[in-house]
Every structure is written in C-alpha cells, then in structure tokens.
Design an enzyme around this catalytic site. Structure first.
Site, PDB file in Angstrom:
ATOM      1  N   ASP A  64      72.101 -38.792  69.160  1.00 49.58           N
ATOM      2  CA  ASP A  64      72.781 -37.393  68.418  1.00 49.58           C
ATOM      3  C   ASP A  64      73.032 -37.893  67.112  1.00 49.58           C
ATOM      4  OD1 ASP A  64      73.633 -35.216  67.523  1.00 49.58           O
ATOM      5  OD2 ASP A  64      74.800 -34.577  69.212  1.00 49.58           O
ATOM      6  N   ASN A  91      65.080 -36.688  58.389  1.00 49.32           N
ATOM      7  CA  ASN A  91      64.415 -35.623  58.750  1.00 49.32           C
ATOM      8  C   ASN A  91      64.977 -34.621  60.139  1.00 49.32           C
ATOM      9  OD1 ASN A  91      61.649 -33.996  59.302  1.00 49.32           O
ATOM     10  ND2 ASN A  91      61.560 -35.147  61.181  1.00 49.32           N
ATOM     11  N   SER A 138      64.160 -31.670  52.750  1.00 48.96           N
ATOM     12  CA  SER A 138      64.974 -30.178  52.688  1.00 48.96           C
ATOM     13  C   SER A 138      64.235 -29.062  53.222  1.00 48.96           C
ATOM     14  CB  SER A 138      65.288 -30.355  51.237  1.00 48.96           C
ATOM     15  OG  SER A 138      66.045 -29.072  51.037  1.00 48.96           O
ATOM     16  N   SER A 139      64.137 -28.200  52.456  1.00 49.13           N
ATOM     17  CA  SER A 139      63.358 -26.817  52.834  1.00 49.13           C
ATOM     18  C   SER A 139      63.247 -25.770  51.866  1.00 49.13           C
ATOM     19  CB  SER A 139      64.148 -26.107  53.961  1.00 49.13           C
ATOM     20  OG  SER A 139      63.611 -24.831  54.163  1.00 49.13           O
ATOM     21  N   TYR A 152      72.011 -22.585  56.740  1.00 52.82           N
ATOM     22  CA  TYR A 152      70.963 -23.549  56.521  1.00 52.82           C
ATOM     23  C   TYR A 152      70.182 -23.669  55.184  1.00 52.82           C
ATOM     24  CZ  TYR A 152      66.150 -24.871  57.527  1.00 52.82           C
ATOM     25  OH  TYR A 152      64.673 -25.493  57.560  1.00 52.82           O
ATOM     26  N   LYS A 156      70.527 -27.223  53.091  1.00 51.73           N
ATOM     27  CA  LYS A 156      69.180 -27.821  52.426  1.00 51.73           C
ATOM     28  C   LYS A 156      69.404 -27.893  50.911  1.00 51.73           C
ATOM     29  CE  LYS A 156      66.841 -28.455  56.310  1.00 51.73           C
ATOM     30  NZ  LYS A 156      66.557 -29.815  56.686  1.00 51.73           N
TER      31      LYS A 156
END
Length: 253
Positions: A64, A91, A138-139, A152, A156
C-alpha cells in the site's frame, strides 16, 4: 526510434493494471529492467510471471503506497534487485472523487505523499544515474474543473506543480521531472468500466464530452509516459504533457 532504455532500471507504482501495466509492458519490451508494486498480490504476481516468461527482467511487490515504510522498503529492495534506479513512474491514485474530508485525506496520503516519498526514497540512486527521470501520472482533472470531486482535481494539479519544482531544483544534478495528464482512460477493472455498468448516465455524459467519440486506451497514455521518461526525451523537463484526445478545451501556453 531508439528510446535508449536498454539496461535502464525502472520503478512503477500501480503497475499491475491499466496505465501502469501498459508502462511496464512497454519498458520491458524496450529492454529495461522493471520493478512494479500494487496492492493486489495476485495481480502483481501475474504480471511478473507473464513478463518474465517473455524474457523481461521484472520484479514486483504487493504494498500500500500510502504506507511510508512499505513504500520506502519497496524502493530500497527494488534498487538492490535491479542494481540501481534510473527512472521512477508514480502512477497511483486513491481515486477519491467524493466531496468529503475522507477524500481529502486519502488523496493527500496516496496521490500526493506517495509521490513525494517515492522521489525522496529513490533520490540516492537517481543521483547516480546518467539518465535519471521522474514522471508522475496527473490528470486533466488537475487542469480544469470537471465532474470529479474537488480533492481529486486539487491533488492532480499539485502533482504538476511539484514536478515543475523538482525539475528546476534537480536540473543541475541531471535529474528530469515531468507529468503526463491523461483524459478518461478505459480498461478492464478500471474505474470507467465500473461506471459504465454502475452509472451508465455518467458514462454516457463523459463519453459525449470527448470529440474523438471514445476514451483512451492504456497503451496510448503509456507510450507518452515511456517516451517522456526515456533518454530519447533527455532535454524535456518541467513539462506537463496532456494526452486527452482533445477532451479539455483550455489552451496550455
């Protein structure tokens, strides 16, 4: 194009499925030695068995990454098994998309602190590498406001800022740092497969926002990550590469 990855030592968190798995497969195919981690032991073992059976040098552990000791232990063990570290790919995400304090706590420990601890633990080996690079996933949710939860997107975005700072501070040491911001990515066992069956209206809405008419495949994102992390991209540092099929509308200057 030769990416210069033969013999390089690569660590990938969240490497048992989706984008992380696709990265492991491509790095291995390019001749790199790879160590992966993920929470599911069976998933890790299956990837290691399959890729090593194809001739790749690969190892893996079930941990974890939000647990500091476990993450640092994996980094040290991986470096010992591979003979060093040249590339790290962060990731892992808690995928904390709810709007509550628990989402903020989960995102902080998993998305943010896992990335910080990964870099800190790997740095003694990265500093010795002639092709050292750090790449975070990232996103697009960190680039613009969307239907995901505030925690979230905030974390990111923080990853992009963190990588930019690393790039500046570590440039003189020859260590590069970048981020890749994927759009919605569909794969078996992924969040979008679950949404497709559990919340078809949301899935249809998300799909309609992308002018390509589809979501990304993991390998499409992974190719960008592998290239950015590789010696072939040796003068690229401090960048955020958006790979989203024109999903986002903001102009990145």
């Amino acid at each position: 194009m030769d990416l210069g990855l033969t013999g390089k030592r690569v660590l990938i968190t969240g490497g048992s499925k989706g984008i992380g798995l696709a990265c492991a497969e491509i790095f291995a195919a390019e001749g790199a030695a790879v160590s992966i981690c993920a929470r599911n032991a069976e998933g890790v073992e299956a990837v290691v068995s399959r890729l090593s059976g194809g001739g790749a040098t690969i190892t893996g552990s079930a941990i974890d990454v939000s647990q500091r000791d476990a993450l640092e232990g994996w980094v040290t063990s991986s470096a010992e098994k591979l003979g060093g570290i040249d590339i790290v790919v962060g990731n892992v995400s808690a995928l904390a998309v709810s709007d509550d304090e628990e989402a903020w706590r989960a995102g902080f420990e998993t998305d943010m602190m896992h990335s910080v601890r990964l870099v800190n633990a790997a740095m003694p080996w990265l500093e010795k590498s002639e092709a050292a690079s750090i790449t975070f996933v990232s996103s697009v949710s960190g680039r613009e406001i969307d239907f995901t939860g505030p925690a979230y997107g905030a974390f990111k975005a923080a990853l992009v800022h963190y990588a930019q700072g690393l790039a500046y501070r570590l440039a003189a040491q020859g260590v590069r740092a970048n981020t890749v911001s994927p759009g919605n990515t569909y794969f078996p066992g992924g969040i979008w497969e679950g949404i497709e069956t559990g919340n078809p209206d949301l899935f249809a809405e998300a799909l309609s926002l992308n002018p390509t008419g589809r979501m990304a495949r993991p390998e499409e994102i992974a190719r960008a990550i592998v290239f950015l992390a590789s010696p072939a991209s040796s003068f690229t540092t401090g960048t955020n590469l958006v790979v989203d099929g024109a999903l986002t509308k903001g102009v990145q200057l």
